[in-house]
Design a protein around this motif. Structure first.
Motif, PDB file in Angstrom:
ATOM      1  N   GLN A 247       0.844  -1.115  -0.098  1.00 13.34           N
ATOM      2  CA  GLN A 247      -0.046  -0.500  -0.108  1.00 13.34           C
ATOM      3  C   GLN A 247       0.866   1.271   0.361  1.00 13.34           C
ATOM      4  OE1 GLN A 247      -2.453  -0.326   3.512  1.00 13.34           O
ATOM      5  NE2 GLN A 247      -2.983  -2.558   2.723  1.00 13.34           N
ATOM      6  N   ALA A 248       1.805   1.152   0.848  1.00 16.65           N
ATOM      7  CA  ALA A 248       3.174   2.706   0.899  1.00 16.65           C
ATOM      8  C   ALA A 248       3.951   3.013  -0.408  1.00 16.65           C
ATOM      9  CB  ALA A 248       4.369   2.070   1.822  1.00 16.65           C
ATOM     10  N   GLU A 249       3.384   1.541  -1.410  1.00 22.34           N
ATOM     11  CA  GLU A 249       4.689   1.577  -3.074  1.00 22.34           C
ATOM     12  C   GLU A 249       3.667   2.198  -4.331  1.00 22.34           C
ATOM     13  OE1 GLU A 249       7.132   1.447  -6.075  1.00 22.34           O
ATOM     14  OE2 GLU A 249       7.675   1.523  -4.123  1.00 22.34           O
ATOM     15  N   VAL A 250       2.274   1.480  -3.654  1.00 20.56           N
ATOM     16  CA  VAL A 250       1.673   2.201  -4.727  1.00 20.56           C
ATOM     17  C   VAL A 250       1.162   4.124  -4.793  1.00 20.56           C
ATOM     18  CG1 VAL A 250      -0.800   1.704  -5.112  1.00 20.56           C
ATOM     19  CG2 VAL A 250       0.478   0.001  -5.076  1.00 20.56           C
ATOM     20  N   SER A 251       0.903   3.685  -3.011  1.00 22.40           N
ATOM     21  CA  SER A 251       0.799   5.031  -2.703  1.00 22.40           C
ATOM     22  C   SER A 251       2.024   6.140  -2.696  1.00 22.40           C
ATOM     23  CB  SER A 251       0.266   5.792  -1.648  1.00 22.40           C
ATOM     24  OG  SER A 251      -1.106   4.979  -1.102  1.00 22.40           O
ATOM     25  N   ALA A 252       3.348   5.881  -3.336  1.00 22.90           N
ATOM     26  CA  ALA A 252       4.481   6.425  -3.190  1.00 22.90           C
ATOM     27  C   ALA A 252       4.099   6.841  -4.897  1.00 22.90           C
ATOM     28  CB  ALA A 252       5.630   5.910  -2.990  1.00 22.90           C
ATOM     29  N   ARG A 253       3.912   5.573  -5.663  1.00 21.26           N
ATOM     30  CA  ARG A 253       3.619   6.127  -6.883  1.00 21.26           C
ATOM     31  C   ARG A 253       2.650   6.596  -7.449  1.00 21.26           C
ATOM     32  NH1 ARG A 253       4.665  -0.846  -9.610  1.00 21.26           N
ATOM     33  NH2 ARG A 253       6.263  -0.800  -8.101  1.00 21.26           N
ATOM     34  N   ASP A 254       2.081   6.580  -6.966  1.00 21.67           N
ATOM     35  CA  ASP A 254       0.568   7.889  -7.173  1.00 21.67           C
ATOM     36  C   ASP A 254       1.068   8.767  -6.513  1.00 21.67           C
ATOM     37  OD1 ASP A 254      -2.097   8.398  -7.903  1.00 21.67           O
ATOM     38  OD2 ASP A 254      -1.978   8.865  -5.860  1.00 21.67           O
ATOM     39  N   LYS A 255       1.986   9.644  -6.050  1.00 23.01           N
ATOM     40  CA  LYS A 255       2.108  10.664  -5.536  1.00 23.01           C
ATOM     41  C   LYS A 255       3.751  10.797  -6.891  1.00 23.01           C
ATOM     42  CE  LYS A 255       5.287  13.238  -1.914  1.00 23.01           C
ATOM     43  NZ  LYS A 255       6.045  13.364  -0.265  1.00 23.01           N
ATOM     44  N   LEU A 256       4.356  10.768  -7.061  1.00 24.51           N
ATOM     45  CA  LEU A 256       5.228  10.314  -7.815  1.00 24.51           C
ATOM     46  C   LEU A 256       4.412  10.809  -8.934  1.00 24.51           C
ATOM     47  CD1 LEU A 256       7.478   7.764  -7.784  1.00 24.51           C
ATOM     48  CD2 LEU A 256       8.044  10.712  -7.296  1.00 24.51           C
ATOM     49  N   LEU A 257       3.373   9.965  -9.258  1.00 26.11           N
ATOM     50  CA  LEU A 257       2.785  10.992 -11.154  1.00 26.11           C
ATOM     51  C   LEU A 257       1.992  11.994 -10.808  1.00 26.11           C
ATOM     52  CD1 LEU A 257       1.718   8.555 -13.398  1.00 26.11           C
ATOM     53  CD2 LEU A 257      -0.723   7.844 -12.335  1.00 26.11           C
ATOM     54  N   HIS A 258       1.778  12.176  -9.623  1.00 20.38           N
ATOM     55  CA  HIS A 258       1.006  13.281  -9.796  1.00 20.38           C
ATOM     56  C   HIS A 258       1.718  14.403  -9.435  1.00 20.38           C
ATOM     57  CE1 HIS A 258      -2.203  10.691 -10.268  1.00 20.38           C
ATOM     58  NE2 HIS A 258      -3.328  11.653 -10.420  1.00 20.38           N
ATOM     59  N   GLU A 259       2.055  14.800  -9.027  1.00 19.84           N
ATOM     60  CA  GLU A 259       3.413  15.616  -7.677  1.00 19.84           C
ATOM     61  C   GLU A 259       4.630  15.270  -8.944  1.00 19.84           C
ATOM     62  OE1 GLU A 259       3.626  15.031  -3.793  1.00 19.84           O
ATOM     63  OE2 GLU A 259       1.407  14.708  -3.376  1.00 19.84           O
ATOM     64  N   SER A 260       5.337  14.715  -9.363  1.00 21.60           N
ATOM     65  CA  SER A 260       6.199  14.735  -9.387  1.00 21.60           C
ATOM     66  C   SER A 260       6.290  13.774 -11.142  1.00 21.60           C
ATOM     67  CB  SER A 260       7.458  14.667  -9.281  1.00 21.60           C
ATOM     68  OG  SER A 260       7.455  14.525  -8.033  1.00 21.60           O
ATOM     69  N   PRO A 261       5.390  14.177 -12.157  1.00 19.41           N
ATOM     70  CA  PRO A 261       5.372  13.649 -13.281  1.00 19.41           C
ATOM     71  C   PRO A 261       6.466  13.736 -14.400  1.00 19.41           C
ATOM     72  CG  PRO A 261       3.731  15.509 -13.438  1.00 19.41           C
ATOM     73  CD  PRO A 261       4.753  15.318 -11.836  1.00 19.41           C
ATOM     74  N   THR A 262       6.933  14.781 -14.522  1.00 13.13           N
ATOM     75  CA  THR A 262       8.173  15.376 -15.226  1.00 13.13           C
ATOM     76  C   THR A 262       9.807  14.296 -14.808  1.00 13.13           C
ATOM     77  OG1 THR A 262       7.464  17.212 -15.897  1.00 13.13           O
ATOM     78  CG2 THR A 262       9.420  16.952 -16.251  1.00 13.13           C
ATOM     79  N   ASN A 263       9.541  14.372 -13.720  1.00 19.38           N
ATOM     80  CA  ASN A 263      10.614  13.440 -13.133  1.00 19.38           C
ATOM     81  C   ASN A 263      10.317  12.357 -13.030  1.00 19.38           C
ATOM     82  OD1 ASN A 263      13.231  13.246 -10.950  1.00 19.38           O
ATOM     83  ND2 ASN A 263      11.436  12.185 -10.136  1.00 19.38           N
ATOM     84  N   LEU A 264       9.493  11.839 -13.076  1.00 10.18           N
ATOM     85  CA  LEU A 264       9.030  10.233 -12.978  1.00 10.18           C
ATOM     86  C   LEU A 264       9.518   9.659 -14.484  1.00 10.18           C
ATOM     87  CD1 LEU A 264       7.975   7.594 -11.913  1.00 10.18           C
ATOM     88  CD2 LEU A 264       5.325   8.106 -12.717  1.00 10.18           C
ATOM     89  N   ARG A 265       8.898  10.874 -15.202  1.00 12.47           N
ATOM     90  CA  ARG A 265       9.091  10.484 -16.812  1.00 12.47           C
ATOM     91  C   ARG A 265      11.005  10.522 -17.410  1.00 12.47           C
ATOM     92  NH1 ARG A 265       5.773  14.132 -18.112  1.00 12.47           N
ATOM     93  NH2 ARG A 265       7.180  15.400 -19.747  1.00 12.47           N
ATOM     94  N   ASP A 266      11.293  11.030 -16.866  1.00 13.68           N
ATOM     95  CA  ASP A 266      12.978  11.419 -16.696  1.00 13.68           C
ATOM     96  C   ASP A 266      13.279  10.193 -16.313  1.00 13.68           C
ATOM     97  OD1 ASP A 266      15.655  13.492 -18.235  1.00 13.68           O
ATOM     98  OD2 ASP A 266      15.598  12.440 -15.820  1.00 13.68           O
TER      99      ASP A 266
END
Length: 376
Positions: A247-266
């Protein structure tokens, strides 16, 4: 079953399936057992270890689950072949370092392996994909019960199964899950999560167990003690903790997706580019980039690439697998070159990561008008 056949038939736990398989790669149950009236392997002479191996190995090989499996003494295995078994998590590093008086029996599906004369006379393990400790336990418990019907175990009515290491006395069981936690690492939450796990008496280790580094954002979580809890209680506790980590990992992935999308894509894009076009790749670099590629595949940022493909690559690029495929010993430099060749070849049909904005507000094309543009 010959060693070459073992390699040609990948285990089902390598296919990237199973409950929560985007986060939990494997679930493993390991049982430690010893025979009555025999010294522990560490206290035995070489002759005693050989005698015990010769007595029990035929019994293990005739178990229904192990029929037509891989069955070999370590004196007949090269160092590279033993290391391949370590890289496939079928034997321990400690067992692979031994030779005379040691053997391993592995079933055809590679879901069950029995090490003879490791730290204990038997180290039996069942391994399944995803979060599925109960099935892994059912597999190994069935084998354990059948063995106990033929052999006299060292067992005490008060303490339980007797083992070479006091921390294994009792059930003799270690339950572990292999977790892929890139988002918790990227969001710098991993230390907090792992500290919480350690405080409740569980062990956190790297890719190959005790004393190894958590490469590729892979972490093993297991129980540290086996006395005072039943097998069912231990499994329930590990699975409960694993669910919270998922659950913590899934939440962290959702956070990356919505708060740091450019960094995630990078991160995903750089990993893809390095794996797809590099000509030299060391183990650590390759594992870390494959971790990001697996994350991208799970989050639909990389099309045409499922986690099963990445998981197979994680094995194929390991040092012993590279040397076995080459048919000779390779220098570290040669391994790095071959590792890059393999990743380039396997990923050549995988399209590059999607070049679109994750929040779908607008195209990633720099010529596209922004939402605030005054252009008519």
């Amino acid at each position: 079953m010959r060693f070459s056949t073992l390699l040609k038939n990948p285990a089902d736990w390598m296919q990237g399936t199973g409950p929560h398989s985007d986060v939990v790669m494997t679930s493993r149950i390991r049982l430690a057992r010893n025979l009555r009236n025999w010294s522990f392997p560490g206290w035995s002479s070489e002759r005693q270890r050989v005698d015990l191996m010769n007595e029990v190995r035929p019994v293990v090989a005739t178990l229904p689950e192990m029929k037509d499996g891989f069955n070999e003494e370590y004196t007949n295995l090269t160092k590279t072949r033993k290391q391949v078994l370590v890289e496939r998590h079928l034997v321990s590093r400690e067992h692979a370092a031994r030779s005379t008086g040691c053997a391993v029996v592995i079933d055809r599906k590679q879901s069950t392996s029995i090490m003879i004369n490791e730290e204990d006379h038997f180290r039996m393990q069942g391994i399944r994909p995803g979060l599925d400790l109960r099935t892994a336990y059912e597999i190994v418990n069935r084998v354990d019960t059948e063995l106990e019907a033929h052999l006299l175990y060292a067992f005490d009515q008060r303490l339980g199964y007797l083992t070479a290491c006091p921390t294994n006395v009792g059930t003799g069981m270690r339950a572990s899950v292999m977790l892929h936690l890139p988002a918790l690492v990227l969001t710098e939450q991993i230390k907090q999560v792992m500290n919480a796990v350690s405080k409740i008496g569980l062990a956190v280790r790297g890719l190959y167990g005790e004393g190894t580094e958590a490469l590729g954002n892979l972490f093993q979580v297991s129980n540290q003690h086996t006395l005072g809890e039943t097998e069912a209680e231990l499994i329930n506790r590990i699975e409960g903790v694993a669910e919270h980590i998922v659950q913590a990992e899934v939440s962290a992935r959702d956070k990356l997706l919505h708060e740091s999308p450019t960094n995630l894509r990078d991160q995903v894009g750089r990993a893809y580019a390095t794996l797809r076009f590099s000509h030299i790749l060391n183990s650590k670099e390759a594992l870390n980039h494959l971790s990001m590629l697996r994350l991208g595949a799970d989050m639909d940022l990389v099309t045409g690439c499922d986690r099963g493909l990445v998981d197979m690559l994680l094995l194929a690029i390991q040092p012993a697998h590279l040397q076995l495929a080459a048919g000779r010993d390779l220098s570290p430099e040669d391994r790095d070159i071959r590792r890059a060749e393999i990743t380039r070849r396997v990923l050549q049909s995988v399209p590059e990561p999607l070049n679109v904005s994750i929040d779908n507000d607008q195209s990633a094309d720099p010529s596209a008008p922004s939402p605030d543009s005054d252009d008519e």
